[in-house]
Design a protein around this motif. Structure first.
Motif, mmCIF file in Angstrom:
data_model
loop_
_atom_site.group_PDB
_atom_site.id
_atom_site.type_symbol
_atom_site.label_atom_id
_atom_site.label_comp_id
_atom_site.label_asym_id
_atom_site.label_seq_id
_atom_site.Cartn_x
_atom_site.Cartn_y
_atom_site.Cartn_z
ATOM 1 N N ASN A 183 -27.547 -10.209 -21.067
ATOM 2 C CA ASN A 183 -27.849 -11.641 -20.966
ATOM 3 C C ASN A 183 -28.070 -12.063 -19.506
ATOM 4 O OD1 ASN A 183 -27.580 -11.935 -23.801
ATOM 5 N ND2 ASN A 183 -25.351 -11.883 -23.561
ATOM 6 N N LYS A 184 -27.428 -13.140 -19.062
ATOM 7 C CA LYS A 184 -27.639 -13.587 -17.685
ATOM 8 C C LYS A 184 -27.079 -12.545 -16.716
ATOM 9 C CE LYS A 184 -27.754 -18.564 -18.532
ATOM 10 N NZ LYS A 184 -27.154 -19.885 -18.224
ATOM 11 N N THR A 185 -27.973 -11.968 -15.919
ATOM 12 C CA THR A 185 -27.603 -10.831 -15.077
ATOM 13 C C THR A 185 -28.188 -10.977 -13.684
ATOM 14 O OG1 THR A 185 -27.560 -9.386 -17.019
ATOM 15 C CG2 THR A 185 -27.694 -8.309 -14.865
ATOM 16 N N VAL A 186 -27.437 -10.521 -12.693
ATOM 17 C CA VAL A 186 -27.893 -10.463 -11.304
ATOM 18 C C VAL A 186 -27.800 -9.015 -10.844
ATOM 19 C CG1 VAL A 186 -27.441 -11.147 -8.920
ATOM 20 C CG2 VAL A 186 -27.225 -12.825 -10.769
ATOM 21 N N THR A 187 -28.871 -8.498 -10.263
ATOM 22 C CA THR A 187 -28.896 -7.140 -9.733
ATOM 23 C C THR A 187 -29.140 -7.207 -8.231
ATOM 24 O OG1 THR A 187 -29.756 -6.288 -11.819
ATOM 25 C CG2 THR A 187 -29.974 -4.869 -9.891
ATOM 26 N N VAL A 188 -28.307 -6.504 -7.470
ATOM 27 C CA VAL A 188 -28.361 -6.557 -6.009
ATOM 28 C C VAL A 188 -28.643 -5.161 -5.464
ATOM 29 C CG1 VAL A 188 -27.118 -7.149 -3.891
ATOM 30 C CG2 VAL A 188 -26.730 -8.475 -5.982
ATOM 31 N N GLN A 189 -29.617 -5.083 -4.570
ATOM 32 C CA GLN A 189 -29.944 -3.824 -3.896
ATOM 33 C C GLN A 189 -29.210 -3.771 -2.560
ATOM 34 O OE1 GLN A 189 -33.629 -3.215 -1.444
ATOM 35 N NE2 GLN A 189 -34.320 -2.169 -3.283
ATOM 36 N N HIS A 190 -28.593 -2.610 -2.254
ATOM 37 C CA HIS A 190 -27.809 -2.451 -1.045
ATOM 38 C C HIS A 190 -28.493 -1.498 -0.068
ATOM 39 C CE1 HIS A 190 -24.686 -4.621 -3.170
ATOM 40 N NE2 HIS A 190 -24.767 -3.732 -4.160
ATOM 41 N N ALA A 191 -28.071 -1.540 1.188
ATOM 42 C CA ALA A 191 -28.733 -0.772 2.242
ATOM 43 C C ALA A 191 -28.602 0.733 2.054
ATOM 44 C CB ALA A 191 -28.183 -1.185 3.607
ATOM 45 N N ASP A 192 -27.548 1.194 1.385
ATOM 46 C CA ASP A 192 -27.355 2.631 1.184
ATOM 47 C C ASP A 192 -28.173 3.171 0.017
ATOM 48 O OD1 ASP A 192 -26.018 1.490 -0.907
ATOM 49 O OD2 ASP A 192 -24.095 2.482 -0.538
ATOM 50 N N GLY A 193 -28.989 2.322 -0.594
ATOM 51 C CA GLY A 193 -29.828 2.750 -1.712
ATOM 52 C C GLY A 193 -29.223 2.514 -3.068
ATOM 53 N N SER A 194 -27.978 2.092 -3.113
ATOM 54 C CA SER A 194 -27.334 1.814 -4.394
ATOM 55 C C SER A 194 -27.709 0.428 -4.903
ATOM 56 C CB SER A 194 -25.809 1.923 -4.261
ATOM 57 O OG SER A 194 -25.324 0.949 -3.362
ATOM 58 N N VAL A 195 -27.491 0.221 -6.193
ATOM 59 C CA VAL A 195 -27.802 -1.047 -6.853
ATOM 60 C C VAL A 195 -26.609 -1.428 -7.719
ATOM 61 C CG1 VAL A 195 -29.305 -2.203 -8.510
ATOM 62 C CG2 VAL A 195 -30.283 -0.610 -6.860
ATOM 63 N N SER A 196 -26.144 -2.656 -7.597
ATOM 64 C CA SER A 196 -25.033 -3.148 -8.427
ATOM 65 C C SER A 196 -25.525 -4.279 -9.325
ATOM 66 C CB SER A 196 -23.866 -3.628 -7.558
ATOM 67 O OG SER A 196 -24.274 -4.672 -6.685
ATOM 68 N N SER A 197 -25.001 -4.311 -10.541
ATOM 69 C CA SER A 197 -25.421 -5.318 -11.520
ATOM 70 C C SER A 197 -24.206 -6.065 -12.055
ATOM 71 C CB SER A 197 -26.174 -4.668 -12.681
ATOM 72 O OG SER A 197 -27.378 -4.079 -12.236
ATOM 73 N N TYR A 198 -24.404 -7.359 -12.307
ATOM 74 C CA TYR A 198 -23.340 -8.248 -12.781
ATOM 75 C C TYR A 198 -23.896 -9.002 -13.991
ATOM 76 C CZ TYR A 198 -22.396 -7.157 -7.907
ATOM 77 O OH TYR A 198 -22.236 -6.486 -6.713
ATOM 78 N N GLY A 199 -23.376 -8.689 -15.185
ATOM 79 C CA GLY A 199 -23.949 -9.240 -16.401
ATOM 80 C C GLY A 199 -22.996 -10.094 -17.211
ATOM 81 N N ASN A 200 -23.551 -10.707 -18.250
ATOM 82 C CA ASN A 200 -22.834 -11.627 -19.148
ATOM 83 C C ASN A 200 -22.331 -12.866 -18.399
ATOM 84 O OD1 ASN A 200 -23.236 -9.886 -21.309
ATOM 85 N ND2 ASN A 200 -21.268 -8.848 -21.024
ATOM 86 N N LEU A 201 -23.072 -13.274 -17.379
ATOM 87 C CA LEU A 201 -22.668 -14.438 -16.595
ATOM 88 C C LEU A 201 -22.930 -15.729 -17.373
ATOM 89 C CD1 LEU A 201 -24.165 -13.431 -13.118
ATOM 90 C CD2 LEU A 201 -21.852 -13.012 -13.974
#
Length: 253
Positions: A183-201
């Motif tokens: 559902n409502k989700t935010v995905t953030v790209q980081h400098a080390d190449g990793s990606v974090s996602s935050y969902g069900n907001l």
């Protein structure tokens, strides 16, 4: 005898005058025929009706040339994909990577900070500087009710009350909207190449391509009958990572 001498002298004087220097006006005309430096290097002035000089290549002509080149590039790319040839396999792979890979905004932002001493900001509100040496924490306080082994891609966190959901470290928002699974989700790209996602907001407080600092709220979560847990995942090199392995977690179910 004297008359003959005078005639000879007059004829000599006339010949001298005829061989003399050209008048100034003639000299100016001759000088004006010499090429200007711009003309010698291939630039020729164009005389307009207003009496002003302009160089070759009007704005409309330059736009037309750019448009033609863009069309040629478009059809050239289409031709590469249509032709089935081993020689074009490498160009196909390069084109596919260029069109599908996400631009490393976070890495570019880190380079900008190192080069100019301040973060790159595309919005009127600059990113606040924080201590990046602090250890990472879960994006929201709560109990982990579903582990990575059970979920397969991330973990589920149950806050139990209305809470802000924060990013684990600074980066750039590359997705902010509705996901078919979380559902409502935010995905953030980081400098080390990793990606974090935050969902069900319950709400999203950031926008696409926004630079955000560590521990900055990306949205909020309010438990409801539809959702009582926040989804959180970390991905690097196209593989999901167990967040518990990289984040200090005080309590496990």
């Amino acid at each position: 005898m004297d008359k003959d001498i005078r005639k000879i002298r007059k004829s000599i004087e006339q010949r001298k005058k005829s061989r003399g220097r050209a008048p100034d006006s003639t000299k100016k005309q001759l000088l004006s025929l010499s090429p200007e430096p711009e003309e010698r290097h291939g630039y020729y002035p164009v005389y307009t009706g207003s009496g002003e000089l302009e160089g070759k290549g009007s704005p409309a002509a330059r736009i037309a040339v750019k448009g033609i080149l863009s069309v040629m590039l478009f059809f050239g790319t289409a031709l590469v994909w249509q032709v089935d040839s081993d020689a074009l396999q490498k160009p196909k792979e390069w084109t596919n990577q260029a069109l599908t890979d996400e631009f490393p905004f976070a890495r570019a932002n880190m380079w900008y900070k190192q080069a100019f001493g301040r973060p790159l900001s595309l919005s009127p509100n600059p990113v606040a500087e924080v201590d990046q040496s602090q250890s990472m924490a879960l994006p929201v306080n709560g109990n982990i009710t579903e582990t990575f082994d059970a979920n397969g891609t991330g973990i589920m966190i149950e806050p139990g009350e209305t809470s802000n959901v924060s990013t684990i470290k600074e980066g750039v928002v590359i997705f902010a909207g509705n996901d078919k699974e979380t559902n409502k989700t935010v995905t953030v790209q980081h400098a080390d190449g990793s990606v974090s996602s935050y969902g069900n907001l319950s709400s999203i407080d950031v926008h696409l391509y926004q630079f955000i600092s560590a521990s900055q709220a990306v949205g909020s979560f309010t438990p409801s009958s539809e959702s009582e847990m926040v989804y959180f995942s970390i991905e690097k090199n196209d593989d999901y990572i167990d967040p518990v392995q990289v984040i200090q977690v005080d309590e496990l179910p």
